[in-house]
Design a protein around this motif. Structure first.
Motif, PDB file in Angstrom:
ATOM      1  N   ASP A 185      44.702  60.999 -72.966  1.00 46.69           N
ATOM      2  CA  ASP A 185      45.319  61.075 -74.294  1.00 46.69           C
ATOM      3  C   ASP A 185      44.905  62.343 -75.029  1.00 46.69           C
ATOM      4  N   ARG A 220      50.245  54.629 -60.938  1.00 47.02           N
ATOM      5  CA  ARG A 220      49.122  53.760 -61.238  1.00 47.02           C
ATOM      6  C   ARG A 220      49.512  52.301 -60.971  1.00 47.02           C
ATOM      7  N   GLN A 221      50.696  51.949 -61.440  1.00 45.30           N
ATOM      8  CA  GLN A 221      51.193  50.599 -61.248  1.00 45.30           C
ATOM      9  C   GLN A 221      51.337  50.291 -59.765  1.00 45.30           C
ATOM     10  N   HIS A 229      52.894  59.168 -63.891  1.00 50.20           N
ATOM     11  CA  HIS A 229      51.553  58.707 -63.577  1.00 50.20           C
ATOM     12  C   HIS A 229      51.448  57.197 -63.741  1.00 50.20           C
ATOM     13  N   GLN A 230      52.040  56.675 -64.787  1.00 48.50           N
ATOM     14  CA  GLN A 230      52.030  55.226 -65.005  1.00 48.50           C
ATOM     15  C   GLN A 230      52.616  54.502 -63.798  1.00 48.50           C
ATOM     16  N   GLN A 231      53.698  55.060 -63.286  1.00 49.30           N
ATOM     17  CA  GLN A 231      54.343  54.442 -62.119  1.00 49.30           C
ATOM     18  C   GLN A 231      53.401  54.429 -60.931  1.00 49.30           C
ATOM     19  N   ARG A 234      41.078  57.390 -69.348  1.00 47.69           N
ATOM     20  CA  ARG A 234      42.265  57.061 -70.150  1.00 47.69           C
ATOM     21  C   ARG A 234      42.221  57.827 -71.469  1.00 47.69           C
ATOM     22  N   ASN A 260      53.382  61.613 -67.913  1.00 45.69           N
ATOM     23  CA  ASN A 260      52.667  60.367 -68.184  1.00 45.69           C
ATOM     24  C   ASN A 260      53.387  59.171 -67.584  1.00 45.69           C
ATOM     25  N   GLN A 261      54.714  59.202 -67.673  1.00 43.90           N
ATOM     26  CA  GLN A 261      55.482  58.100 -67.086  1.00 43.90           C
ATOM     27  C   GLN A 261      55.299  58.054 -65.579  1.00 43.90           C
ATOM     28  N   GLN A 271      58.317  49.587 -62.066  1.00 50.01           N
ATOM     29  CA  GLN A 271      59.032  50.081 -63.244  1.00 50.01           C
ATOM     30  C   GLN A 271      60.528  50.144 -62.997  1.00 50.01           C
ATOM     31  N   TYR A 309      44.650  62.429 -63.932  1.00 51.25           N
ATOM     32  CA  TYR A 309      45.569  61.450 -63.330  1.00 51.25           C
ATOM     33  C   TYR A 309      45.051  61.032 -61.956  1.00 51.25           C
ATOM     34  N   GLU A 315      41.941  58.982 -61.970  1.00 50.34           N
ATOM     35  CA  GLU A 315      42.131  57.594 -62.368  1.00 50.34           C
ATOM     36  C   GLU A 315      42.601  56.761 -61.175  1.00 50.34           C
TER      37      GLU A 315
END
Lengths: 185, 321, 169
Positions: free
Chosen positions: C126, C95-96, C91-93, C122, C88-89, A28, C149, C152
């Motif tokens: 939400d 996850r990525q 976590h997205q990082q 997921r 959430n961001q 990111q 989180y 996942e």
């Protein structure tokens, strides 16, 4: 007394944090770096390649290379400077490779004629429309020296030509462009 | 003098094994090896495919017997100080599609510390009293009469155990986790899509599941923590003085049945479409102002313990056994 | 200096400043991202620090919800929303990062294993996030979110292990 703080300010790289994160695998962060810089990288490779298709591919290739080399980036220069060098090198490397290949298939003149018949899109700047009409080598030298600000020695290295040739090509480019400006004006 | 003699003998043995090894490529080589070891030896055991039975004994001997995997290139059976390596050696690469994995029985001193890894290998472990770690991917793990620090983990296999004691952690992702008659002091159970079925006397218990159901028959509990996404959770227990229970789920039901006297403050919270059913006393759940969700706060006995239950859309049921 | 020469200098200066430069006509990032994921071959690193950072987030949340929520109610929901977006961001990082690391050792990220559970998680993330907007002071919900989180990430790892079992030994 006053010089020091200014220098320090100049040395602060706004990309530092993102580069650090990206080098640890944070995609990111890398995407943010991409967002910050892709426009001028694209403009640079577009001007060198003279076509939007190759410019798309080349821009992607530049960022892929950058990702792979992030570990080697020591932060001695600004990230943008470093990115600039890589972009130039990747684009010139590819374009020169293609050129050799073109020489076998077509003649240099044929590709020149091709570039003459290229119909530039309407939203290009006056200069960019004209740049497309320059012969390849002349265009490269002009873009690298006049727009990107490389010294003739650097242009010579990137293009694999003599310093004198670089100077001559830039001179030729200016002559042609000025001439076209007269005609069109 | 005696020591040097032993060393030479060991070297000769190792050499002999080394020389024999190339011929071991033949299908399903039989092995029968033994070695004297300290009773507190640390053992690392690796077998990719097949079945291994590991048994604790009162001897100071390490023994390996049985057949190796049809693709095995040999067996490493080596001691270095207080460490013993038992490894069924496999080619670095290969498509191991044949059916014949290893079938081995390993005997070790009861107080040995075990670190066991496999891929599709099943492991049966019993009679150890120090530390046992088993990690396999698609294999099953069966354990009985173990005591100490126990961590048994598989990805798609089942974990089944009986009579475990000490501090235990059992984990499977898609398989079931079944633990019976355990007298552990602290126990943790994790499954994702498999079910958790447990009867334990552990005072501290945690259980986690995503879609699998969790069913627990517990003794006197000081601390219980349960988390689930869509799986239903039910537990029967006695809550110790000042004990603590926390159970959260997204859409699964949470059902607790209490044995004996209960002294606790209970707080139950349903955010979405679920309901709260309280059979412990007369307190009624309050519907939320917006009509969705409900909340129950009540004091049971002297209120010393804490019970916090929450779900988004599941039901919460609390009752006396 | 001729008029043309002057004009050319002006045009060059404009180009140097990036005014009216040629712009790409299509998205470039998608292709780059794919290539990075496919081609990189960096060794797999442990994720210990990742769990640690997840644990830190719990503390951050605890602190923020404890201190900030009184103001939140007055200032509208924006603080909760900000916090949720941030979490959430983050976590997205993470996850990525997990995905990229496994993809770098050759996993294409496709797996049917616990796919259904991952989807459930997921959806639950939400659902819980939405509920937190209604009940920003519900500690248990914040903890549930953190747990989801973490779950996942764990499941992504288990997908990799299940698809590439030989990486285990």
């Amino acid at each position: 007394m006053t010089v020091k703080p200014i220098r320090q300010k100049l040395l602060v790289d706004p990309d530092k944090e993102l580069v650090h994160r990206a080098s640890r695998g944070d995609m990111q962060a890398f995407q943010q770096l991409f967002e910050r810089h892709y426009k001028w990288v694209y403009a640079l490779v577009w001007r060198l390649a003279g076509a939007s298709d190759s410019a798309h591919d080349l821009t992607q290739e530049v960022f892929i290379k950058v990702w792979g080399s992030l570990a080697q980036f020591r932060g001695e220069s600004k990230f943008s400077t470093w990115l600039h060098t890589i972009a130039t090198r990747v684009a010139m490397g590819e374009l020169r490779k293609n050129k050799r290949w073109q020489h076998i298939r077509l003649t240099g003149e044929a590709s020149y004629a091709q570039s003459m018949t290229y119909e530039p899109s309407a939203d290009l700047s006056e200069l960019d429309k004209l740049i497309l009409r320059l012969p390849e080598q002349t265009r490269w030298a002009f873009v690298l020296h006049c727009i990107e600000g490389l010294r003739h020695e650097e242009v010579a290295t990137e293009m694999g030509i003599a310093i004198g040739t670089s100077k001559a090509q830039v001179h030729r480019a200016r002559q042609m462009l000025e001439e076209w400006l007269t005609d069109d004006g | 003098m005696n020591h040097a003699y032993k060393q030479i003998l060991a070297m000769v043995l190792l050499l002999a094994i080394g020389l024999l090894a190339p011929q071991a490529i033949a299908k399903q080589q039989s092995v029968e090896q033994r070695m004297e070891v300290p009773t507190t030896i640390i053992v690392s055991l690796e077998n990719m495919r097949g079945e291994v039975e590991i048994v604790g004994t009162d001897d100071n001997l390490a023994k390996v017997s049985g057949r190796l995997d049809e693709y095995a290139t040999g067996l490493t059976f080596e001691r270095d100080g207080n460490n013993l390596t038992i490894r069924v050696d496999m080619p670095k690469r290969g498509n191991f599609s044949g059916q014949q994995g290893s079938a081995l029985r390993v005997e070790l001193p009861r107080r040995a510390e075990l670190h066991v890894t496999g891929v599709s290998s099943d492991f049966t472990v019993y009679n150890f009293s120090s530390q046992v770690r088993v990690n396999t991917v698609s294999g099953d793990i069966r354990a009985e009469s173990l005591e100490g620090q126990l961590r048994l983990s598989t990805v798609s296999g089942d974990v089944q155990s009986r009579k475990l004691a000490g501090v235990i952690a059992l984990k499977s992702v898609s398989g079931d986790v079944v633990d019976h008659a355990s007298t552990a002091s602290s126990a943790s159970y994790t499954s994702t899509s498999g079910d958790v079925e447990v009867s334990t006397q552990a005072q501290e218990v945690t259980a986690e599941s995503v879609s699998g159901d969790v069913e627990m028959e517990l003794g006197a509990v000081m601390s219980l923590q349960i988390k689930s996404v869509s799986g239903d959770v039910s537990a029967q227990l006695q809550l110790l003085e000042q004990g603590r229970i926390e159970a959260n789920s997204v859409s699964g039901n949470v059902e607790l049945a209490f044995v004996g006297a209960l002294d606790a403050t209970l707080s139950a919270d349903v955010s979405g479409g679920g309901t709260i059913i309280n059979k412990l006393n007369d307190a009624q759940a309050r519907e939320s102002e917006w009509g969705v969700g409900a909340n129950l706060e009540t004091k049971l006995g002297n209120g010393a313990g804490h019970i916090e239950l929450s779900t988004m859309s599941g039901d919460i049921i609390v009752a006396n056994k | 200096m001729t008029a043309e020469s002057k004009k050319l200098d002006q045009l060059i200066e404009q180009a140097r400043q990036g005014k009216q430069s040629p712009q790409p006509e299509r998205d470039l990032w998608g292709g780059i991202e794919q290539a990075l994921v496919r081609s990189s071959r960096r060794p797999l690193q442990g994720f210990g620090w990742l769990w640690a950072s997840a644990a830190c987030m719990v503390l951050v949340v605890a602190g923020l919800t404890f201190n900030g929520l009184q103001q939140t109610e007055q200032a509208g929901v924006s603080q909760t929303q900000l916090l949720l977006t941030m979490l959430n961001q983050q976590h997205q990082q993470q996850r990525q990062l997990v995905l990229t690391h496994y993809q770098q050792v050759g996993w294409d990220g496709r797996s049917e294993f616990v796919k259904h559970e991952l989807e459930q998680i997921r959806a639950s993330i939400d659902e819980v996030s939405e509920q937190l907007m209604q009940e920003p002071s519900n500690q248990q919900l914040w903890q549930l979110l953190q747990w989801l989180y973490q779950k996942e990430l764990e499941l992504l790892e288990s997908q990799f292990k299940e698809t590439n079992p030989l990486q285990q030994v």
